[in-house]
Design a protein around this motif. Structure first.
Motif, short mmCIF file in Angstrom:
data_model
loop_
_atom_site.label_atom_id
_atom_site.label_comp_id
_atom_site.label_asym_id
_atom_site.label_seq_id
_atom_site.Cartn_x
_atom_site.Cartn_y
_atom_site.Cartn_z
N HIS A 1 -3.60 -8.64 1.68
CA HIS A 1 -2.85 -7.62 0.91
C HIS A 1 -1.52 -8.18 0.43
N CYS B 1 -10.82 -0.18 3.44
CA CYS B 1 -9.40 -0.32 3.14
C CYS B 1 -8.87 1.04 2.70
N GLU C 1 -4.81 -7.80 6.24
CA GLU C 1 -3.43 -7.42 5.89
C GLU C 1 -2.68 -8.58 5.25
N GLN D 1 0.81 -1.23 0.00
CA GLN D 1 0.00 0.00 0.00
C GLN D 1 0.84 1.27 0.00
NI NI Z 1 -6.46 -2.66 3.18
#
Ligand code: NI
Length: 170
Positions: free
Chosen positions: A139, A93, A136, A50
């Protein structure tokens, strides 16, 4: 340092992140920056992809009150090793700002990971913490919470994002 957060649509979010193999000062600095970025964005978790880094680690802090400080968690190379039960709550998110949806997750999740120094540990979370572990870890495996929604709901969100992207608002 506060990093800009990568939004849905960027390829880095769809990839399986590379394992963390070196536990050095650079990693410590990145972890500190990720906590800073996460708190600034009012998030409870942030994964390295991210901030544009395809590396297998994330930070989590699901506490909301000052008294509970010290619940910072760093998970390097996390693997969910056990789950139990089911919960369905609204989830969002930081890479999908303003989109939230009722998302099914296990009620309890146990994760095995390494800390910022490479030391292995296992931790079990319930409720919001279990949700954060799953979110997470997803991700880091190139998945987002919308993968867990019905195709109809997922397409509706994607369609709205396409519109926003066209309008230059994404
Ligand atoms: Ni997220």
């Amino acid at each position: 340092m506060i990093y800009p957060i990568v939004k849905y649509g960027q390829e880095v979010l769809n990839k399986v992140a590379a394992p963390v193999t070196v536990f050095d000062e650079e990693l410590e600095k990145l972890v500190a920056d990720m906590f800073e970025t996460m708190y600034a964005a009012h998030g409870v978790g942030l994964a390295a992809p991210q901030i544009g880094l395809s590396r297998h680690f994330c930070v989590i802090d699901t506490t909301v009150s000052e008294q509970e400080k010290g619940a910072k968690l760093v998970l390097a190379n996390p693997v969910i090793v056990a789950v139990e039960g089911r919960q369905v709550h609204e989830e969002g998110c930081l890479s999908l700002p303003d989109f939230r949806a009722e998302t099914p997750r296990p009620l309890k999740a146990t994760v095995r990971a390494q800390d910022v120094h490479g030391k292995e540990f296992t931790v079990t979370g319930e409720g919001l913490l279990a949700r954060a572990f799953c979110h997470e870890t997803d991700h880091l495996n190139g998945k987002l919470f919308i993968h867990h929604l019905s195709p109809l709901k997922r397409e509706s969100i994607k369609r709205k994002i396409r519109k926003l992207t066209k309008a230059g608002d994404w």
